[in-house]
Write a protein that holds these residues in place. Structure first.
Motif, mmCIF file in Angstrom:
data_model
loop_
_atom_site.group_PDB
_atom_site.id
_atom_site.type_symbol
_atom_site.label_atom_id
_atom_site.label_comp_id
_atom_site.label_asym_id
_atom_site.label_seq_id
_atom_site.Cartn_x
_atom_site.Cartn_y
_atom_site.Cartn_z
ATOM 1 N N ARG A 29 51.725 49.748 39.650
ATOM 2 C CA ARG A 29 50.713 48.687 39.636
ATOM 3 C C ARG A 29 50.537 48.124 41.052
ATOM 4 O O ARG A 29 49.407 47.888 41.510
ATOM 5 N N ALA A 33 47.170 48.106 43.460
ATOM 6 C CA ALA A 33 46.684 46.836 44.000
ATOM 7 C C ALA A 33 46.587 46.895 45.524
ATOM 8 O O ALA A 33 45.598 46.448 46.122
ATOM 9 N N LEU A 122 49.232 52.528 32.279
ATOM 10 C CA LEU A 122 48.331 51.481 32.764
ATOM 11 C C LEU A 122 46.892 51.791 32.385
ATOM 12 O O LEU A 122 46.128 50.895 31.998
ATOM 13 N N LEU A 126 44.365 49.451 30.049
ATOM 14 C CA LEU A 126 43.107 48.921 30.585
ATOM 15 C C LEU A 126 41.873 49.495 29.905
ATOM 16 O O LEU A 126 40.856 48.804 29.774
ATOM 17 N N ILE A 274 42.852 46.005 38.498
ATOM 18 C CA ILE A 274 44.142 45.325 38.551
ATOM 19 C C ILE A 274 44.068 44.076 39.419
ATOM 20 O O ILE A 274 44.652 43.034 39.099
#
Length: 323
Positions: A29, A33, A122, A126, A274
């Motif tokens: 993550r 980002a 992830l 999402l 994210i």
């Protein structure tokens, strides 16, 4: 002092002992980002065929503000199966950006497997419908298994898995791997399996579509894992443009991912979701696709976490490396 420099080595067993799924998810993550915020750079990918029948590649990048620099040398050697080994091979090196000296050399196989699984998890969080209960996976190898494992972690209503094999034969070991966690069955009709699933994961070394476009129903989400080299593909013609396309890196997806087959398709990078730069409102009938080519920052953030943990726990081999 230069003469006191040391090189840290982490072998397969040390890496596997230190890897924790939740920590890998957070590292991945963070990688996405950093990429979205422009702090993490991804350098051009090297991906070349070898006369031995293998494919060799290098993924590299850095986060200048954090002193993170390194690369992963990796590829695919199908002949390894005959030797009883894993076809995917990877080695990661972290480098001191101030001096160019290596800090840590890490067996990258388990890292590659789990960071890709974490990215898939992830993506499901999402993009997939929260009520998804039926999953179809193409492939039963290492990556197919980790993708399904992360799917079971993030989709609480997932209760049925159907798998499709290249040779059309049942894979008893794959079924045993998930026994007791959900219903698992072999699918002999790939189009029917896709049509009857909320989530489809493609995790094969394929070079042609795995199913027909007309089998795809509204509301389906796809995690596309296998296409990571020019010429590889798993999805049928026209599917990318029918759905909402998400990628880990726009340029890389167009060069070596599923998106190479429709490079002008509008897409959104997962890191932008994210960080909140882009908002997504999924409609129940949306077809969504996550083209996962794997970016260097995923490998580097996980490798850094392992390097730090190895130092804290003494789980590493240390060699004198003077210069």
């Amino acid at each position: 002092m230069r003469n006191n420099a040391r090189l840290i080595l982490l072998d397969k067993h040390q890496v596997e002992a230190l890897l924790k799924p939740d920590d890998v998810v957070e590292a991945v993550r963070d990688a996405f980002a950093l990429h979205s915020q422009g702090e993490g750079r991804v350098f051009p990918v090297v991906r070349e065929p070898l006369v031995t029948g293998g494919v060799f590649g290098i993924k590299s990048g850095d986060v200048q503000a954090q002193g993170l620099l390194g690369f992963k040398a990796a590829g695919f050697w199908p002949a390894n199966r005959a030797l009883g080994g894993e076809p995917h091979q990877a080695t990661i090196m972290l480098i001191d950006p101030k001096t160019g000296r290596p800090l840590c050399v890490i067996d990258g196989n388990a890292i590659t497997t789990m960071r890709t699984g974490a990215a898939g998890g992830l993506g499901l969080q999402l993009f997939a419908r929260a009520d998804s209960s039926r999953l179809c996976v193409f492939g039963t190898g290492v990556q197919a298994r980790v993708q399904v494992s992360f799917a079971l972690r993030v989709l609480p209503q997932l209760s049925r898995i159907r798998y499709v094999t290249v040779d059309g034969q049942r894979d008893v070991s794959f079924e045993a791997h998930f026994a007791g966690r959900c219903e698992v069955s072999h699918a002999t009709d790939r189009n029917a399996a896709v049509a009857d699933s909320d989530v489809v994961i493609t995790a094969t070394p394929g070079t042609r579509p795995l199913f027909d476009a007309q089998a795809v129903q509204p509301g389906t989400h796809f995690n596309c894992v296998g296409a990571d080299t020019k010429g590889k593909r798993e999805l049928p013609e026209g599917l990318l443009t029918r759905g909402r396309l998400f990628v880990d890196d726009r340029t890389q997806a167009r060069e070596i991912g599923e998106t190479q087959w429709a490079p002008n398709t509008e897409c959104v990078e997962i890191g932008d979701l994210i960080t909140g730069r882009v908002q997504m409102h999924r409609q129940p009938d949306d077809i969504t696709l996550f083209d996962m080519t794997g970016i260097a920052l995923q490998d580097l953030t996980v490798a850094r976490m392992l390097h730090e943990r190895a130092g804290a726990t003494g789980t590493a081999t240390s060699l004198a490396w003077p210069w």
